[in-house]
Enzyme design. Structure first.
Site, PDB file in Angstrom:
ATOM      1  N   CYS A 149       0.998  -1.286   0.001  1.00 35.61           N
ATOM      2  CA  CYS A 149      -0.129  -0.127   0.068  1.00 35.61           C
ATOM      3  C   CYS A 149       0.866   1.261  -0.108  1.00 35.61           C
ATOM      4  CB  CYS A 149      -1.019   0.020   1.097  1.00 35.61           C
ATOM      5  SG  CYS A 149      -0.367  -0.678   2.630  1.00 35.61           S
ATOM      6  N   HIS A 242      -1.918   6.768   3.404  1.00 36.94           N
ATOM      7  CA  HIS A 242      -0.317   6.802   3.663  1.00 36.94           C
ATOM      8  C   HIS A 242       0.215   7.876   3.115  1.00 36.94           C
ATOM      9  CE1 HIS A 242      -1.148   2.899   5.252  1.00 36.94           C
ATOM     10  NE2 HIS A 242      -0.599   2.198   4.674  1.00 36.94           N
TER      11      HIS A 242
HETATM   12  N1  NAP Z   1      -4.975  -3.034   4.847  1.00 29.32           N
HETATM   13  C1  NAP Z   1      -4.406  -2.412   3.874  1.00 29.32           C
HETATM   14  O1  NAP Z   1      -4.155  -1.163   3.665  1.00 29.32           O
HETATM   15  C2  NAP Z   1      -3.817  -3.228   2.872  1.00 29.32           C
HETATM   16  C3  NAP Z   1      -3.212  -2.627   1.989  1.00 29.32           C
HETATM   17  C4  NAP Z   1      -2.394  -3.623   0.881  1.00 29.32           C
HETATM   18  C5  NAP Z   1      -2.514  -4.924   0.985  1.00 29.32           C
HETATM   19  N2  NAP Z   1      -3.227  -5.348   2.162  1.00 29.32           N
HETATM   20  C6  NAP Z   1      -2.930  -6.889   2.041  1.00 29.32           C
HETATM   21  O2  NAP Z   1      -4.369  -7.334   1.961  1.00 29.32           O
HETATM   22  C7  NAP Z   1      -4.671  -8.494   2.852  1.00 29.32           C
HETATM   23  C8  NAP Z   1      -5.760  -8.468   3.434  1.00 29.32           C
HETATM   24  O3  NAP Z   1      -5.647  -7.218   4.509  1.00 29.32           O
HETATM   25  P1  NAP Z   1      -6.597  -6.701   5.552  1.00 29.32           P
HETATM   26  O4  NAP Z   1      -6.128  -5.380   6.068  1.00 29.32           O
HETATM   27  O5  NAP Z   1      -8.076  -6.652   4.830  1.00 29.32           O
HETATM   28  O6  NAP Z   1      -6.704  -7.784   6.688  1.00 29.32           O
HETATM   29  P2  NAP Z   1      -7.657  -8.393   7.462  1.00 29.32           P
HETATM   30  O7  NAP Z   1      -8.603  -7.307   7.919  1.00 29.32           O
HETATM   31  O8  NAP Z   1      -7.082  -8.924   8.924  1.00 29.32           O
HETATM   32  O9  NAP Z   1      -8.414  -9.552   6.941  1.00 29.32           O
HETATM   33  C9  NAP Z   1      -7.985 -10.759   6.597  1.00 29.32           C
HETATM   34  C10 NAP Z   1      -8.920 -11.568   5.915  1.00 29.32           C
HETATM   35  O10 NAP Z   1      -8.212 -12.873   5.797  1.00 29.32           O
HETATM   36  C11 NAP Z   1      -9.294 -13.858   6.180  1.00 29.32           C
HETATM   37  N3  NAP Z   1      -8.226 -15.078   6.814  1.00 29.32           N
HETATM   38  C12 NAP Z   1      -7.619 -14.950   7.997  1.00 29.32           C
HETATM   39  N4  NAP Z   1      -7.057 -16.081   8.381  1.00 29.32           N
HETATM   40  C13 NAP Z   1      -7.699 -16.967   7.331  1.00 29.32           C
HETATM   41  C14 NAP Z   1      -7.897 -18.397   7.240  1.00 29.32           C
HETATM   42  N5  NAP Z   1      -7.005 -19.332   7.958  1.00 29.32           N
HETATM   43  N6  NAP Z   1      -8.575 -18.929   6.228  1.00 29.32           N
HETATM   44  C15 NAP Z   1      -9.267 -18.146   5.242  1.00 29.32           C
HETATM   45  N7  NAP Z   1      -9.668 -16.717   5.483  1.00 29.32           N
HETATM   46  C16 NAP Z   1      -8.576 -16.186   6.509  1.00 29.32           C
HETATM   47  C17 NAP Z   1     -10.060 -13.266   7.211  1.00 29.32           C
HETATM   48  O11 NAP Z   1     -11.138 -14.008   7.245  1.00 29.32           O
HETATM   49  P3  NAP Z   1     -12.054 -14.047   8.890  1.00 29.32           P
HETATM   50  O12 NAP Z   1     -12.697 -12.522   8.880  1.00 29.32           O
HETATM   51  O13 NAP Z   1     -12.951 -14.850   8.588  1.00 29.32           O
HETATM   52  O14 NAP Z   1     -10.832 -14.072   9.949  1.00 29.32           O
HETATM   53  C18 NAP Z   1     -10.330 -11.760   6.499  1.00 29.32           C
HETATM   54  O15 NAP Z   1     -11.301 -11.887   5.724  1.00 29.32           O
HETATM   55  C19 NAP Z   1      -3.343  -8.935   3.488  1.00 29.32           C
HETATM   56  O16 NAP Z   1      -2.684  -9.693   2.883  1.00 29.32           O
HETATM   57  C20 NAP Z   1      -2.589  -7.596   3.618  1.00 29.32           C
HETATM   58  O17 NAP Z   1      -1.443  -7.704   3.845  1.00 29.32           O
HETATM   59  C21 NAP Z   1      -3.801  -4.584   3.140  1.00 29.32           C
END
Ligand code: NAP
Length: 368
Positions: A149, A242
């Site tokens: 990001c 950011h």
């Molecule tokens: N937030 C940002 O600004 C951003 C920017 C760029 C990239 N990212 C990347 O995008 C991805 C998601 O980020 P986020 O911020 O949305 O994270 P988050 O809010 O923690 O969401 C994570 C997601 O993954 C699922 N998950 C976790 N453990 C799992 C498992 N064992 N099996 C299946 N599903 C599982 C969760 O499902 P449950 O709700 O059921 O646990 C949830 O839907 C990450 O890889 C992160 O590094 C994030």
């Protein structure tokens, strides 16, 4: 009306997943039909899960059931992945093996030499890696990734200045709380504070991904861009957006007017093709000395432009500026959506699960 392509979201319940659901409402090319998340959420309807964005769960998605990741064959042909990186690697591979096009936010496959790390305004030609990926990995589907990001903000600025041949970049980021997902950083760590470290290799991602994105496509790989980047990343109590404070050395030594003109006039394939999620201008150049600011600027253009301001001389590197981007939109869900739109517009086909191309319609066919 032309039929829309069925799409699904892996990790639909997280911070990025919810932004996908929000951005896909009324999308002209894509129809959200399928959701997956962890065992904790599986079996529930999407509307039963807590909604963390403004307003309520979009009604169009509230009745969709949440699946586990192991029902691979039921998934639609195009999947957006917002999975936690602890599971994204294997899960995305499994869906690509099953013929799905996986457009991912997760870090796991970004540095795979056969996987495009894509910003449609900067390196649309890297989509050519998809054919090499299919041959090299032996799967009928494909994985395409978007950058970290913060990286996307930095790489878009460098993309606009590429003509001046960047040689060295020093960047310090001030990263929003939503970048850590939900629940993210503990409130007692975040409020009234600056945390001078972000885990998960955040600084290394900026230093390596930027060079791949601006790299040159050779026969079956990307040759890294020849500049070096040094990054320091910090977490600040800002909800979304950011900020990247950059000092840049440019071999061609352009004037400040030339730098400003290059930033302001930057435009690329998504704008020419008028992709549905493309901002009218990828970079918005601010002249006021106190901009860009997350609170004032980050929601402009539905979070898709990158903002640049305070462009001035640096006594060490020649140029310095402040850039800002919406980390969950341009840095995640919006970035992936734009990537998928670019693939459709370029007519890059999906493969069916038995390895044949599915006759995926191009943007021209859709009248886009
Ligand atoms: N937030 C940002 O600004 C951003 C920017 C760029 C990239 N990212 C990347 O995008 C991805 C998601 O980020 P986020 O911020 O949305 O994270 P988050 O809010 O923690 O969401 C994570 C997601 O993954 C699922 N998950 C976790 N453990 C799992 C498992 N064992 N099996 C299946 N599903 C599982 C969760 O499902 P449950 O709700 O059921 O646990 C949830 O839907 C990450 O890889 C992160 O590094 C994030």
């Amino acid at each position: 009306m032309t039929e829309r392509t069925r799409v699904g979201i892996l990790g639909a319940t997280g911070m990025v997943g919810q932004h996908f659901v929000s951005l896909l409402e009324d999308h002209p090319w894509f129809e959200l039909t399928w959701l997956a998340a962890s065992e904790r959420s599986a079996g529930k309807r999407y509307g039963e899960m807590p909604w963390r964005l403004a307003g309520n769960t979009p009604r169009y998605a509230a009745n969709l059931p949440i699946n586990t990741l192991d029902v691979v064959d039921a998934a639609p042909p195009l999947l957006f992945s917002a999975l936690d990186s602890s599971v994204a690697g294997d899960a995305e591979t499994a869906f690509a093996r099953a013929g799905r096009l996986v457009v991912s936010n997760a870090r796991n496959h970004r540095m795979d030499p056969l996987v495009p790390l894509l910003i449609p305004e900067v390196n649309p030609d890297h989509t050519a890696l998809i054919e090499k990926q299919r041959e090299g990995h032996g799967w009928p589907g494909a994985i395409v990734t978007n950058p970290n990001c913060s990286t996307v903000v930095i790489a878009m600025v460098l993309g606009a200045l590429r003509q001046f041949h960047p040689t060295r970049v020093v960047v310090t980021t001030l990263q929003a709380l939503s970048g850590a997902g939900y629940p993210g950083v503990a409130s007692l760590d975040a409020v009234g504070n600056v945390v001078p470290y972000i885990g998960g290799g955040e600084e290394e991602k900026i230093e390596t991904e930027t060079r791949k994105i601006l790299g040159t496509l050779e026969r079956d790989r990307v040759k890294d861009a020849p500049f070096i980047v040094s990054a320091t990343t910090t977490r600040v109590p800002v909800p979304d957006g950011h900020t990247a404070v950059m000092s840049i050395e440019l071999a061609d030594a352009p004037s400040l007017d030339e730098v400003n003109a290059a930033l302001e006039s930057f435009t690329a394939e998504p704008q020419q093709r008028k992709l549905p999620t493309a901002p009218a201008r990828p970079l918005i150049l601010h002249t006021a000395q106190d901009r860009p600011q997350p609170r004032l600027d980050v929601q402009v253009g539905r979070g898709m432009p990158v903002h640049v301001g305070r462009v001035r001389r640096c006594p060490i590197f020649g140029y310095k500026l402040v850039a800002l981007g919406h980390n969950v939109v341009r840095g995640a869900a919006g970035a992936a959506l734009l990537n998928a739109e670019l693939l459709v517009a370029r007519g890059i086909g999906l493969a069916s699960s038995d390895g044949r191309r599915s006759g995926y319609a191009t943007a021209e066919v859709r009248g886009a």
